[in-house]
Design an enzyme around this catalytic site. Structure first.
Site, short mmCIF file in Angstrom:
data_model
loop_
_atom_site.label_atom_id
_atom_site.label_comp_id
_atom_site.label_asym_id
_atom_site.label_seq_id
_atom_site.Cartn_x
_atom_site.Cartn_y
_atom_site.Cartn_z
N ARG A 202 -4.87 1.42 -8.00
CA ARG A 202 -3.63 0.83 -7.51
C ARG A 202 -3.78 -0.68 -7.54
O ARG A 202 -4.43 -1.29 -6.69
CB ARG A 202 -3.33 1.36 -6.11
CG ARG A 202 -3.21 2.89 -6.10
CD ARG A 202 -3.36 3.53 -4.76
NE ARG A 202 -3.52 4.98 -4.89
CZ ARG A 202 -3.84 5.79 -3.90
NH1 ARG A 202 -4.02 5.30 -2.68
NH2 ARG A 202 -3.99 7.08 -4.11
N GLN B 164 -3.95 17.11 7.61
CA GLN B 164 -4.26 17.05 6.18
C GLN B 164 -5.74 16.76 5.97
O GLN B 164 -6.29 15.86 6.60
CB GLN B 164 -3.43 15.96 5.50
CG GLN B 164 -3.73 15.72 4.03
CD GLN B 164 -4.80 14.66 3.83
OE1 GLN B 164 -5.00 13.79 4.69
NE2 GLN B 164 -5.51 14.71 2.72
N TYR C 249 -9.00 15.92 3.37
CA TYR C 249 -9.69 15.60 2.13
C TYR C 249 -11.10 16.16 2.26
O TYR C 249 -11.77 15.92 3.27
CB TYR C 249 -9.79 14.08 1.93
CG TYR C 249 -8.50 13.41 1.53
CD1 TYR C 249 -7.82 13.78 0.39
CD2 TYR C 249 -7.99 12.37 2.31
CE1 TYR C 249 -6.64 13.14 0.01
CE2 TYR C 249 -6.81 11.73 1.94
CZ TYR C 249 -6.15 12.11 0.80
OH TYR C 249 -4.99 11.48 0.43
N TYR D 165 0.84 -1.20 0.00
CA TYR D 165 0.00 0.00 0.00
C TYR D 165 0.87 1.24 0.00
O TYR D 165 0.61 2.22 -0.71
CB TYR D 165 -0.91 0.00 1.23
CG TYR D 165 -1.61 1.31 1.48
CD1 TYR D 165 -2.68 1.72 0.68
CD2 TYR D 165 -1.18 2.17 2.50
CE1 TYR D 165 -3.30 2.95 0.89
CE2 TYR D 165 -1.80 3.40 2.71
CZ TYR D 165 -2.86 3.78 1.91
OH TYR D 165 -3.47 4.99 2.13
N ARG E 148 0.95 7.67 -7.12
CA ARG E 148 -0.19 6.84 -6.74
C ARG E 148 -1.51 7.33 -7.35
O ARG E 148 -2.55 6.75 -7.08
CB ARG E 148 -0.31 6.82 -5.21
CG ARG E 148 0.85 6.12 -4.53
CD ARG E 148 1.01 6.54 -3.08
NE ARG E 148 -0.19 6.37 -2.28
CZ ARG E 148 -0.62 5.19 -1.82
NH1 ARG E 148 0.06 4.09 -2.09
NH2 ARG E 148 -1.71 5.12 -1.09
N HIS F 261 1.51 12.89 -5.79
CA HIS F 261 0.95 11.91 -4.84
C HIS F 261 1.78 10.63 -4.81
O HIS F 261 1.27 9.53 -4.66
CB HIS F 261 -0.50 11.58 -5.21
CG HIS F 261 -1.39 11.34 -4.01
ND1 HIS F 261 -2.22 12.29 -3.50
CD2 HIS F 261 -1.56 10.25 -3.22
CE1 HIS F 261 -2.89 11.80 -2.46
NE2 HIS F 261 -2.49 10.56 -2.27
#
Length: 380
Positions: free
Chosen positions: A165, A128, A130, A25, A279, A276
């Site tokens: 991914r 952070q 989102y 991951y 990713r 990123h």
């Protein structure tokens, strides 16, 4: 055990100590992973100028990031699922960063919550964000960051839709970890990891569980993200967040010159040039290749930070030489965390510090604040 001398050594230890799904991951990228590979290759292609007979007996790595004094120009980047790399991983990372004198950034997708981390450290950290479809919930996250006295808000712009991914899908990555035969066999070979994580404070999304119904019971991480992340986000949402947040604002995920100009005009205190970690959009350029043009165009308006492939102190020097004021590390600190908990994170930071210090001296540079293109060969 052989001595640990590099981030690559910590990566090898991490790979042995944690389940494959968790390791990959962090370690892997989207689609064919061409951008992931290019991040490292483009940094490696930059060559440092070796200088001699310059007095470098006294050297300084200390500087500031958005006005905050730091012992070196490096911050721990926000990373999701950190508490699955090591029990209470976010808390350990925040403690290590505080002890070392650099910023720690807690992800919205963390295992330990904002409140968990705030209760475990003595100094403010960064948060952070989102922006979710549910703007009321996003607003509540900002309010919680304010209540926790976070010293900066890092607004991530480049995950309106998640890049595919492949490794996460093949590994059946989920939160909590999905119990398949392959996963159970893998976990059985990592009993120390399993015991620590089971004893950890949390094992699901600390900022989301108990607030988003069902957030801890969906079958895969990708399924949850697909339902919550918002492809309709626009610059208007940045203005909205700016109106809610009274402190320092950092915009992360800028890779295009036009976007950088718009971001700088929002009044953000800093922007992070980032893809990123390879990713998201596979086939996008390496972050370091677009950094110089962005820094030249908007560096006078906003502070420039860099993210993408940092694995050494030399990588940090190269990014600063091309216009960044500082850098963020993501994968590198997760390797340290998985390899050795809080001490492993401190080891990551110390490796980068020592490499930066020695390399700076060998380029004839005494002060990190004086680093510019002159430490690179002109062809760079």
């Amino acid at each position: 055990m052989a001595p640990v001398t590099s981030i690559a050594d910590l990566r090898s230890i991490a790979q042995r100590r944690i389940p494959r799904a968790i390791f990959e991951y962090a370690d892997r990228g989207s689609y064919s992973e061409s951008t992931l590979r290019d991040n490292s290759a483009a940094l490696a292609a930059l060559k440092l100028r070796q200088r001699v007979m310059i007095d470098v007996s006294e050297r300084n790595l200390a500087t500031t990031m958005i006005g905050q004094p730091v012992t070196m120009p490096v911050a721990i980047a926000p990373t999701g699922l950190t508490g699955l790399f090591h029990a209470d991983g976010e808390i350990l990372g925040a403690r290590a960063a505080q002890a070392f004198g650099v910023p720690f950034t807690l992800s919205t997708m963390s295992i330990c919550s904002i409140e968990d981390v705030a209760g475990a450290v003595g100094k403010p950290f960064w948060f952070q964000l989102y922006v979710m479809r549910d703007r009321g919930f996003s607003k509540s996250l900002v309010e919680r960051a304010i209540a926790a006295k976070c010293s900066a808000l890092v607004l991530t712009l480049d995950l309106q839709i998640q890049g595919q991914r492949h490794r996460d899908i093949k590994n059946g990555l989920s939160v909590p970890p999905k119990l398949t035969l392959a996963n159970m066999l893998d976990v059985a070979t990592k009993p120390a990891w399993a015991l620590k994580v089971l004893r950890g404070k949390r094992r699901t999304f600390g900022n989301l569980a108990e607030r988003v119904p069902g957030a801890d019971s969906l079958s895969t991480l990708s399924q949850w993200i697909a339902g919550q992340f918002d492809p309709s986000l626009s610059w208007n949402d940045v203005a909205w967040i700016r109106s809610l947040w009274p402190g320092k604002l950092i915009l992360k995920g800028i890779l295009d010159l036009e976007d950088a100009k718009i971001a700088a005009d929002t009044g953000a205190d800093a922007i992070v040039v980032s893809n990123h970690g390879g990713r998201q959009l596979d086939g996008a350029p390496a972050s370091i290749t677009v950094l110089p043009a962005i820094a030249e165009a908007v560096g006078h308006k906003t502070e420039i930070m860099f993210d993408g492939g940092i694995r050494s102190g030399q990588d940090v020097l190269k990014a600063i030489a091309l216009g960044a004021k500082s850098c963020m590390i993501g994968k590198s600190w997760l390797y340290g965390l998985a390899a050795g908990g809080e001490e492993g994170v401190l080891q990551t930071l110390d490796i980068i510090r020592r490499e930066m210090d020695v390399s700076m001296a060998l380029t004839g540079t005494r002060d990190i604040r004086a680093v510019d293109r002159s430490i690179l060969y002109p062809s760079a």
